[in-house]
Design an enzyme around this catalytic site. Structure first.
Site, PDB file in Angstrom:
ATOM      1  CG  LEU A  58      -2.035  -1.012   1.254  1.00  0.00           C
ATOM      2  CD1 LEU A  58      -2.739  -0.977   2.598  1.00  0.00           C
ATOM      3  CD2 LEU A  58      -3.028  -0.751   0.127  1.00  0.00           C
ATOM      4  N   GLY A  59       2.011   1.148   0.632  1.00  0.00           N
ATOM      5  CA  GLY A  59       2.877   2.313   0.671  1.00  0.00           C
ATOM      6  C   GLY A  59       4.077   2.050   1.553  1.00  0.00           C
ATOM      7  NE  ARG A  60       8.585   1.060  -1.277  1.00  0.00           N
ATOM      8  CZ  ARG A  60       8.913  -0.232  -1.317  1.00  0.00           C
ATOM      9  NH1 ARG A  60       9.472  -0.802  -0.269  1.00  0.00           N
ATOM     10  NH2 ARG A  60       8.696  -0.945  -2.401  1.00  0.00           N
TER      11      ARG A  60
ATOM     12  CE  LYS B 295       2.521   2.231   9.207  1.00  0.00           C
ATOM     13  NZ  LYS B 295       2.413   3.608   9.658  1.00  0.00           N
TER      14      LYS B 295
ATOM     15  CG  ASP C 200       5.967  12.369  11.645  1.00  0.00           C
ATOM     16  OD1 ASP C 200       6.299  13.499  11.197  1.00  0.00           O
ATOM     17  OD2 ASP C 200       6.227  11.315  11.053  1.00  0.00           O
TER      18      ASP C 200
END
Ligand SMILES: *[C@@H]1O[C@H](CO)[C@@H](O)[C@H](O)[C@H]1NC(C)=O
Ligand SMILES: *[C@@H]1O[C@H](CO)[C@@H](O)[C@H](O)[C@H]1NC(C)=O
Ligand SMILES: *[C@@H]1O[C@H](CO)[C@@H](O)[C@H](O)[C@H]1NC(C)=O
Ligand SMILES: *[C@@H]1O[C@H](CO)[C@@H](O)[C@H](O)[C@H]1NC(C)=O
Ligand SMILES: *[C@@H]1O[C@H](CO)[C@@H](O)[C@H](O)[C@H]1NC(C)=O
Ligand SMILES: *[C@@H]1O[C@H](CO)[C@@H](O)[C@H](O)[C@H]1NC(C)=O
Ligand SMILES: *[C@@H]1O[C@H](CO)[C@@H](O)[C@H](O)[C@H]1NC(C)=O
Ligand SMILES: *[C@@H]1O[C@H](CO)[C@@H](O)[C@H](O)[C@H]1NC(C)=O
Ligand SMILES: *[C@@H]1O[C@H](CO)[C@@H](O)[C@H](O)[C@H]1NC(C)=O
Length: 896
Positions: free
Chosen positions: A594-596, A615, A712
């Protein structure tokens, strides 16, 4: 069994020679004497005891007064002439205010006396939520008394008559006698009177107050093979137990001087446990060559002695621990003379009590008071609203629901007074129900406004006020909670109620006019600070490592305040610890990336038929497995509709992963950048995303314990689900994980360039205000759709650049051209203003997230109103928007 208790059967001798208690003699203070059923306000002095009895009317609201037949009045003391009978309701209770830590002899008296035609009755007597005794009368001319000694554990005592069959409970008199709270102590439970005997008595009548200072009732008692002895001198009775002198001047001795005095408790169940109190005094004049010395045995075990009673002075000997039956079911005391003794043993007075346990705790006093206040405040007419509201379960008040956890004090968790003909205002007593989750006041005739205290009741999840006559506006804090999804509110059918927090709209207009000067002054502040930001951002790369975890907390005992009471969504009901092979299965062998993200690669997966994001944490990012677990356990408890929900985790050696709910529409950055396709986020859509993520952040700051600083906040950490609902991601991890930059997984840097709070960078002191700073940057991105840092710009940092543009009065040039002017400039101004205050270099001058949330919601409402083609100032429209938006929130704020 015999061995087990014999070791603890140490007896204690009480011998007090002082005349300390002489002054207490025959003092009625500490006595409460209720003549049940006598008219309110009346009192009388009983002829034989001189005790003053008062009417019971102030201690009970139910029942009816009755009289015994006149024929019996000559036979029985006056307090039995009236009685209170309870034809209505199952449980009816007396409530007496006493002092915690005090000890009372409590006696309940019953004489039917032919007050009605059914002298045969059976019912129960309860002390608070516990059974005290069963009462059974068969003969109208026989008086019954039940007595116990009870050390108060609450300030309020409730004595309830409970109907168990067809017969009508009744009571004649209720008596409370304060004792000395160092006497009659037990290891557990209270004492129920089994026998109280004047041993060797010469009288045949029992006696009480006037002779006994504590109004204990003594019964004359003689054994077949025992002889009476007596003295015409007085016996000093002044120890704490103060047995009456009349009992002490007589005693029994065995007729056969060589025989032991044996005393057995018989005809009882073997499970019964007893406390025994024996009172001794030497009442014979002994010559110098005579001694009376004996041992006290229990079931052939030595208990106490050798003991020589003191001349004309009382010694009370008692079992400090309960005595139980031996293997043969026998309870046998034996007084046995010693070899040196020239005289047999003697016994002057004897008390035996059985242990009675009251295991069920009552509901918290404050909650009971609240319920009683509501009962009287609303004149609630429910016969079963008597005694403890929660326990025992069988007699729980209608409309009340309680937590039923064994060995825990019951708590009222829901109150349903729907359709109870309530009138008047919503009473503040409700706020004392501090564990309440559901409040249903619907379909009454309540008037007045919706009180603000409802918003402060942190456990409340559902409020139903529909079908009343409430007016005014709903308090803003309550609306906030509704908006946040932490409460569900129904208000239909209150025609006078204006559901928006801001019914008065004049305020708004005024505010708009002052926006420009405020912004201008903010801009100058920002420009001064901006230099520092630039400097720090440039310098950042030279530092290799920042000390992490300046924030408190090891995370070992985090308790999520709002999730304690069944708040968790069903998906996460159990801590989902998965194995690595589960993870492989869920992700179909890591099929789809899905993503990094900052901590590792994120894979698509399916868990329990729900899509999830898995994750996989890179080994080097973890500071320690133990800490990882503690963190994860904290995060598993954090649930809010504006936060991505952690549904499980895996920790197997160095294979660590976190499993989140799947967010179908990716992150905010992709949408702003156009990477997700040509569709444009409207200004209203952006405001909604801003408001939702602000709420999520506000929850981390104020709703979690320990507080969570996200650390963050950035557009890539704001994710959108299939309904374009925004949720914050990656929160909490920063407490035990170093943060990655946007692109490099393993670089150890705190925060993301451009979003980083300069003050945090300078001082290394992390507070929630650092998140506020980062959030200000996100707001500017939403307005401008510009990169956070752009070296080609006149000012590289987005905050500095916006500040510069504002100082030139050039607001239109900062707004994202993709919006094509489709927005209300007032809301743009307002959000810019908010963003710039968030970017204040001094953290103390930044707003709290709570303020930010309120600002954004106001703007969102204005923008929604504009889009619906209605005038902003029309408050009825405002309210309808609030309604459609807020009041449909589900009970559970869980992510699914
Ligand atoms: C009751 O009080 C009266 C007068 O105070 C007194 O004469 C009488 O002896 C008392 N009776 C008892 C039983 O104490
Ligand atoms: C007991 O105390 C409460 C206040 O806690 C008071 O309202 C009530 O009237 C008292 N009852 C009696 C009988 O004094
Ligand atoms: C006995 O009463 C006193 C006050 O009269 C109190 O301080 C003490 O705690 C009580 N003792 C017990 C065992 O409750
Ligand atoms: C009730 O008790 C009295 C006195 O103890 C006795 O004389 C009488 O017979 C009893 N009546 C019944 C119906 O048992
Ligand atoms: C009384 O003593 C006699 C003779 O010692 C004995 O037979 C009888 O059982 C005793 N009675 C009781 C009740 O102990
Ligand atoms: C007490 O009793 C004894 C006899 O047992 C008698 O001699 C004496 O006079 C009595 N004393 C008083 C004060 O009555
Ligand atoms: C009293 O008990 C002792 C010990 O149990 C026993 O030896 C004795 O015979 C008993 N005496 C009488 C009179 O029952
Ligand atoms: C005690 O002394 C008296 C005489 O003073 C005597 O008659 C009696 O027998 C003695 N008693 C004992 C048990 O020795
Ligand atoms: C009992 O008598 C014995 C000797 O017969 C003696 O040793 C012991 O001290 C005496 N006990 C008491 C309490 O007087």
């Amino acid at each position: 069994m015999l061995m087990a208790f014999s070791s603890c059967l140490l007896l204690v001798l009480l011998q007090i020679f002082s005349a300390l208690f002489l002054s207490l003699a025959q003092d009625q203070s500490g006595f409460i004497s209720l003549d049940c059923g006598s008219p309110r306000g009346t009192s009388f002095r009983e002829r034989t005891t001189n005790l003053t009895y008062i009417s019971d009317a102030n201690f009970i609201n139910t029942g009816v007064s009755r009289n015994i037949k006149p024929a019996y009045q000559t036979q029985f003391q006056q307090q039995t002439w009236n009685l209170r009978s309870f034809p209505q309701g199952i449980r009816n209770c007396y409530t007496i205010n006493l002092t915690i830590g005090d000890e009372y002899l409590i006696r309940a008296n019953f004489l039917h006396g032919g007050y009605d035609n059914t002298p045969s009755t059976q019912f129960e007597l309860h002390l608070g939520p516990n059974l005290w005794t069963k009462v059974s009368t068969t003969n109208e001319s026989v008086a019954l008394a039940f007595e116990m000694i009870h050390l108060l554990t609450t300030d309020r005592l409730q004595i309830c008559l409970v109907k168990t069959g067809n017969s009508t409970p009744f009571i004649s008199a209720l008596e409370f006698r304060k004792l000395i709270n160092t006497t009659y102590l037990t290891q557990e439970g209270s004492l129920q009177t089994f026998i109280r005997a004047d041993v060797g008595a010469t009288v045949t009548q029992g006696y009480r107050f006037g002779i006994d200072v504590f109004d204990r009732i003594w019964t004359p008692f003689n054994f077949v093979n025992w002889s009476q002895i007596t003295t015409n001198q007085t016996v000093n009775v002044n120890n704490d137990y103060q047995p009456p002198g009349r009992a002490m001047v007589t005693a029994s001795v065995p007729t056969d001087p060589e025989a032991a005095m044996n005393l057995s408790i018989t005809g009882v169940e073997r499970t019964m446990r007893f406390y025994v109190f024996m009172h001794f005094a030497e009442i014979q004049e002994l010559s110098s060559n005579e001694t009376r010395e004996f041992n006290i045995m229990y079931n052939d075990k030595h208990l106490y002695g050798p003991f020589r009673p003191f001349n004309l002075s009382t010694s009370s000997i008692f079992t400090p621990a309960e005595v139980v039956a031996d293997a043969n079911g026998q309870y046998k005391f034996s007084l046995q003379r010693t070899g040196n003794s020239t005289l047999p043993p003697l016994l002057n007075a004897l008390e035996i009590y059985s242990v009675i346990l009251f295991p069920q705790q009552g509901t918290d006093r404050k909650e009971v008071d609240a319920m009683l206040n509501l009962k009287s405040g609303y004149s609630v007419n429910k016969v079963e609203w008597e005694g403890d509201p929660c326990v025992p379960r069988d007699y729980r008040w209608s409309g009340v629901n309680c937590s039923d956890i064994e060995n825990e004090q019951p708590k009222i968790i829901s109150l349903n007074l729907s359709g109870s003909s309530l009138t008047g205002e919503i009473l503040e007593f409700i706020s004392d129900l501090t564990n309440l989750e559901v409040l249903d006041l619907s379909n009454n005739s309540l008037t007045g406004s919706v009180p603000e205290f409802l918003a402060e009741m942190s456990t409340l999840k559902l409020i139903n006020l529909s079908g009343n006559e409430l007016n005014g506006s709903i308090p803003t804090p309550l609306l906030d909670r509704v908006r946040r999804g932490s409460i569900s509110l129904s208000i239909d059918g209150n025609t006078g109620l204006c559901s928006s927090g801001s019914c008065a709209t004049t305020k708004k207009k005024k505010k708009n006019t002052v926006v420009v000067p405020v912004v201008a002054s903010l801009v100058s502040v920002f420009l001064i600070g901006a230099g520092i930001v630039t400097f720090l951002i440039l310098k950042r790369k030279k530092r290799s490592k920042l000390p992490l975890n300046p924030n408190s907390g090891t995370g070992t005992t985090p308790l999520h305040t709002r999730s304690q009471n069944g708040y968790e969504s069903p998906v996460i009901a159990k801590n989902r610890k998965l194995t690595y092979s589960d993870v492989v299965k869920i992700t179909n062998n890591f099929e789809r990336i899905l993503g990094r993200g900052g901590f590792g690669v994120v894979y698509y997966g399916v868990l329990d038929n729900e899509p999830v994001a898995v994750k996989m944490l890179t080994e080097s990012t973890a500071l320690g497995y133990k800490q990882f677990k503690a963190e994860v356990e904290l995060l598993l408890r954090v649930h809010h509709k504006d936060l991505t929900c952690l549904v499980g985790y895996c920790e197997e050696g160095d294979k660590m992963s976190l499993i989140y709910e799947y967010m179908a529409n990716g992150d905010l950055k992709e949408h702003l950048s156009g990477k997700r396709g040509p569709s444009i986020l409207t200004w209203e859509g952006r405001l909604r995303i801003a408001a939702e993520s602000a709420q999520g952040l506000e929850y981390l700051h104020n709703g979690c314990k320990p507080q969570i600083v996200h650390r963050d906040i950035k557009t890539t950490n704001i994710l959108l689900n299939e309904k374009f609902q925004a949720k914050l991601a990656d929160f909490g991890l920063s407490r035990s994980f170093p943060l990655g930059t946007e692109t490099h997984v393993s670089t150890v840097v705190a925060g993301t360039p451009g979003y980083l709070d300069p003050e945090y960078y300078r001082t290394n002191w992390l507070t929630e205000k650092s998140d506020v700073f980062s959030f200000g940057v996100v707001l500017l991105e939403l307005i401008t759709n510009q990169p956070v840092i752009d070296m080609k710009r006149e000012r590289s940092h987005i905050g500095e650049w916006v500040g510069l543009m504002l100082s030139r009065g050039d607001i239109n040039s900062i707004v994202d051209p993709k919006l094509q002017g489709d927005y209300d400039p007032n809301t743009i101004w307002k959000v810019v203003e908010t963003a710039m205050t968030c970017l204040n270099p001094s953290s103390s001058r930044r707003p709290t997230m709570n303020q930010v949330v309120m600002d954004l919601k106001e703007c969102l409402n204005m923008e929604m109103a504009r889009n619906m083609g209605s005038r902003m100032t029309d408050s009825t429209n405002d309210s309808s928007i609030e309604l459609s938006m807020n009041f449909t929130t589900e009970l559970s704020p869980g992510a699914r």
